[in-house]
Design an enzyme around this catalytic site. Structure first.
Site, PDB file in Angstrom:
ATOM      1  N   ARG A   1      -1.576   5.052  -0.986  1.00 17.72           N
ATOM      2  CA  ARG A   1      -1.440   4.105  -1.720  1.00 17.72           C
ATOM      3  C   ARG A   1      -0.243   2.986  -1.097  1.00 17.72           C
ATOM      4  O   ARG A   1       0.410   3.319  -0.374  1.00 17.72           O
ATOM      5  CB  ARG A   1      -0.758   4.284  -3.089  1.00 17.72           C
TER       6      ARG A   1
ATOM      7  N   ARG B   1       2.241  11.464  -0.279  1.00 17.35           N
ATOM      8  CA  ARG B   1       1.061  11.362  -1.200  1.00 17.35           C
ATOM      9  C   ARG B   1      -0.108  10.954  -0.873  1.00 17.35           C
ATOM     10  O   ARG B   1      -0.127   9.899   0.035  1.00 17.35           O
ATOM     11  CB  ARG B   1       1.257  10.767  -2.701  1.00 17.35           C
TER      12      ARG B   1
ATOM     13  N   LYS C   1       2.438  12.942 -13.105  1.00 16.12           N
ATOM     14  CA  LYS C   1       1.957  12.760 -14.366  1.00 16.12           C
ATOM     15  C   LYS C   1       0.401  12.501 -14.416  1.00 16.12           C
ATOM     16  O   LYS C   1      -0.316  13.062 -14.752  1.00 16.12           O
ATOM     17  CB  LYS C   1       2.266  11.248 -14.812  1.00 16.12           C
TER      18      LYS C   1
ATOM     19  N   ARG D   1      10.586   1.492  -7.270  1.00 14.63           N
ATOM     20  CA  ARG D   1      10.106   1.655  -8.433  1.00 14.63           C
ATOM     21  C   ARG D   1      10.923   2.789  -9.297  1.00 14.63           C
ATOM     22  O   ARG D   1      10.988   2.809 -10.260  1.00 14.63           O
ATOM     23  CB  ARG D   1       8.683   2.477  -7.932  1.00 14.63           C
TER      24      ARG D   1
ATOM     25  N   ARG E   1       5.663   1.986 -20.839  1.00 15.16           N
ATOM     26  CA  ARG E   1       6.573   1.869 -19.628  1.00 15.16           C
ATOM     27  C   ARG E   1       8.009   1.067 -20.138  1.00 15.16           C
ATOM     28  O   ARG E   1       8.893   0.981 -19.106  1.00 15.16           O
ATOM     29  CB  ARG E   1       5.988   1.128 -18.494  1.00 15.16           C
TER      30      ARG E   1
HETATM   31  P1  AP5 Z   1       1.143  12.243  -8.979  1.00 16.28           P
HETATM   32  O1  AP5 Z   1       0.497  13.035 -10.084  1.00 16.28           O
HETATM   33  O2  AP5 Z   1       0.490  11.124  -8.172  1.00 16.28           O
HETATM   34  O3  AP5 Z   1       2.531  11.489  -9.546  1.00 16.28           O
HETATM   35  P2  AP5 Z   1       2.651  10.313 -10.846  1.00 16.28           P
HETATM   36  O4  AP5 Z   1       3.567  10.799 -11.835  1.00 16.28           O
HETATM   37  O5  AP5 Z   1       1.368  10.245 -11.260  1.00 16.28           O
HETATM   38  O6  AP5 Z   1       3.040   9.237  -9.778  1.00 16.28           O
HETATM   39  P3  AP5 Z   1       2.695   7.619  -9.784  1.00 16.28           P
HETATM   40  O7  AP5 Z   1       3.514   7.115  -8.430  1.00 16.28           O
HETATM   41  O8  AP5 Z   1       1.412   7.370  -9.899  1.00 16.28           O
HETATM   42  O9  AP5 Z   1       3.499   7.186 -10.882  1.00 16.28           O
HETATM   43  P4  AP5 Z   1       4.015   5.733 -11.311  1.00 16.28           P
HETATM   44  O10 AP5 Z   1       4.402   5.760 -12.606  1.00 16.28           O
HETATM   45  O11 AP5 Z   1       4.750   5.272 -10.112  1.00 16.28           O
HETATM   46  O12 AP5 Z   1       2.776   4.750 -10.814  1.00 16.28           O
HETATM   47  P5  AP5 Z   1       1.435   4.087 -11.714  1.00 16.28           P
HETATM   48  O13 AP5 Z   1       0.004   4.340 -11.161  1.00 16.28           O
HETATM   49  O14 AP5 Z   1       1.531   4.586 -12.906  1.00 16.28           O
HETATM   50  O15 AP5 Z   1       1.822  13.290  -7.733  1.00 16.28           O
HETATM   51  C1  AP5 Z   1       2.728  12.546  -6.958  1.00 16.28           C
HETATM   52  C2  AP5 Z   1       2.513  13.582  -5.663  1.00 16.28           C
HETATM   53  O16 AP5 Z   1       3.463  14.985  -5.985  1.00 16.28           O
HETATM   54  C3  AP5 Z   1       1.218  13.810  -5.114  1.00 16.28           C
HETATM   55  O17 AP5 Z   1       0.942  13.951  -3.891  1.00 16.28           O
HETATM   56  C4  AP5 Z   1       1.108  15.371  -5.676  1.00 16.28           C
HETATM   57  O18 AP5 Z   1       0.197  16.024  -5.049  1.00 16.28           O
HETATM   58  C5  AP5 Z   1       2.523  15.796  -5.799  1.00 16.28           C
HETATM   59  N1  AP5 Z   1       2.615  16.764  -7.049  1.00 16.28           N
HETATM   60  C6  AP5 Z   1       2.336  16.623  -8.329  1.00 16.28           C
HETATM   61  N2  AP5 Z   1       2.919  17.787  -9.106  1.00 16.28           N
HETATM   62  C7  AP5 Z   1       3.660  18.406  -8.260  1.00 16.28           C
HETATM   63  C8  AP5 Z   1       3.993  19.773  -8.368  1.00 16.28           C
HETATM   64  N3  AP5 Z   1       4.390  20.352  -9.520  1.00 16.28           N
HETATM   65  N4  AP5 Z   1       4.974  20.220  -7.142  1.00 16.28           N
HETATM   66  C9  AP5 Z   1       4.587  19.575  -5.905  1.00 16.28           C
HETATM   67  N5  AP5 Z   1       3.980  18.502  -5.769  1.00 16.28           N
HETATM   68  C10 AP5 Z   1       3.344  17.913  -6.922  1.00 16.28           C
HETATM   69  O19 AP5 Z   1       1.926   2.574 -11.529  1.00 16.28           O
HETATM   70  C11 AP5 Z   1       2.014   1.945 -10.255  1.00 16.28           C
HETATM   71  C12 AP5 Z   1       2.182   0.508 -10.410  1.00 16.28           C
HETATM   72  O20 AP5 Z   1       1.392  -0.278 -11.396  1.00 16.28           O
HETATM   73  C13 AP5 Z   1       3.574   0.053 -11.183  1.00 16.28           C
HETATM   74  O21 AP5 Z   1       4.658   0.153 -10.127  1.00 16.28           O
HETATM   75  C14 AP5 Z   1       3.402  -1.163 -11.829  1.00 16.28           C
HETATM   76  O22 AP5 Z   1       3.495  -2.126 -10.958  1.00 16.28           O
HETATM   77  C15 AP5 Z   1       1.925  -1.047 -12.429  1.00 16.28           C
HETATM   78  N6  AP5 Z   1       1.948  -0.250 -13.834  1.00 16.28           N
HETATM   79  C16 AP5 Z   1       1.363   0.741 -14.117  1.00 16.28           C
HETATM   80  N7  AP5 Z   1       1.479   1.086 -15.421  1.00 16.28           N
HETATM   81  C17 AP5 Z   1       2.152  -0.218 -16.063  1.00 16.28           C
HETATM   82  C18 AP5 Z   1       2.496  -0.197 -17.372  1.00 16.28           C
HETATM   83  N8  AP5 Z   1       2.457   0.402 -18.407  1.00 16.28           N
HETATM   84  N9  AP5 Z   1       3.660  -1.465 -17.267  1.00 16.28           N
HETATM   85  C19 AP5 Z   1       3.667  -2.200 -16.153  1.00 16.28           C
HETATM   86  N10 AP5 Z   1       3.339  -2.012 -15.209  1.00 16.28           N
HETATM   87  C20 AP5 Z   1       2.557  -0.806 -14.972  1.00 16.28           C
END
Ligand code: AP5
Length: 216
Positions: free
Chosen positions: A155, A122, A16, A166, A88
């Protein structure tokens, strides 16, 4: 019709953030990532950051009220947006619906095994925020960003135990949004195993097709 209001869905690690950054460059839409905003609050040691950190470190969701208070103003201000990591929960989706409609929700699909592999390797640039992967797209110089030579970091929630938690939290609390947006007629799905450039191409095609006046 105004600018596009896009929601990116999918498990942790689906891509994402990677896609949202590229779509923002191509379209000029505002990229709003609740995860990035929270990490910034944590690193600044703000009150919100200190409260949020305990849930983030465990792999749990931060309470809905903290999140909606944090993001609603940004969404109201934006003339079109890419939401990454929000909504979420069903409660967050309802809160979003009260602020603005969503034109298109794109679910990037990835299996649990792939999520664990990807997130364990990552890396993120401390300076420019670029996301890369030490296994699937290793940087040219170990530990340094290909774009700006900044230091790459891991991270604190990208460790196997927290990643599994997660994914489980995603399955329980976020996956129900897929049906919600399907029922609203806004859902599209893309295979997250395709190369990043191809995922982007498909998202751009969906955005253009969804847009009768051809404006983002
Ligand atoms: P990446 O693009 O970083 O993936 P992502 O989907 O953004 O993953 P996240 O881990 O950031 O999502 P998340 O939802 O757990 O975390 P968030 O920061 O929102 O890609 C991942 C890896 O794959 C990278 O190494 C990339 O290079 C590789 N890659 C990408 N595309 C690829 C492809 N096509 N092929 C191969 N490799 C690829 O949330 C973190 C924490 O914050 C949560 O756990 C929660 O505690 C809190 N939080 C955030 N938002 C909320 C909310 N709305 N409500 C409550 N808590 C929240």
């Amino acid at each position: 019709m105004g600018r596009k209001r896009l929601v990116l869905l999918g498990p942790p690690g689906a891509g994402k953030g990677t896609q949202a950054k590229m779509i923002a460059v191509k379209t000029g839409l505002v990229h709003l990532s609740t995860g990035d905003i929270l990490r910034d609050e944590v690193s600044r040691g703000s009150q919100l950051g200190q409260e949020a950190k305990q849930w983030m470190d465990r792999g749990d969701l931060v309470p809905d009220k903290l999140i909606t208070d944090m993001i609603e103003g940004e969404i109201s201000k934006a003339d079109g947006f890419i939401l990454d990591g929000f909504p979420r929960t069903i409660t967050q989706a309802k809160a979003l619906g009260e602020v603005t409609p969503v034109d298109i929700a794109i679910n990037i699909v990835l299996s649990r095994d792939d999520v664990i592999k990807r997130l364990s390797s990552r890396r993120t640039c401390r300076d420019c925020g670029r996301i890369c992967n030490s296994l699937f797209s290793p940087p040219q110089v170990d530990g340094r960003c290909d774009m700006c030579d900044g230091e790459l970091s891991q991270r604190s929630d990208d460790h196997p135990g927290v990643i599994r938690k997660r994914f489980d939290v995603y399955t329980r609390q976020t996956a129900p949004l897929i049906d919600l947006y399907r029922r609203q007629g806004t859902l599209q799905e893309i295979d997250g195993n395709l190369p990043p450039e191809e995922v982007l191409e498909r998202i751009m095609a969906l955005l253009v097709n969804d847009c009768s006046e051809n404006s983002y």
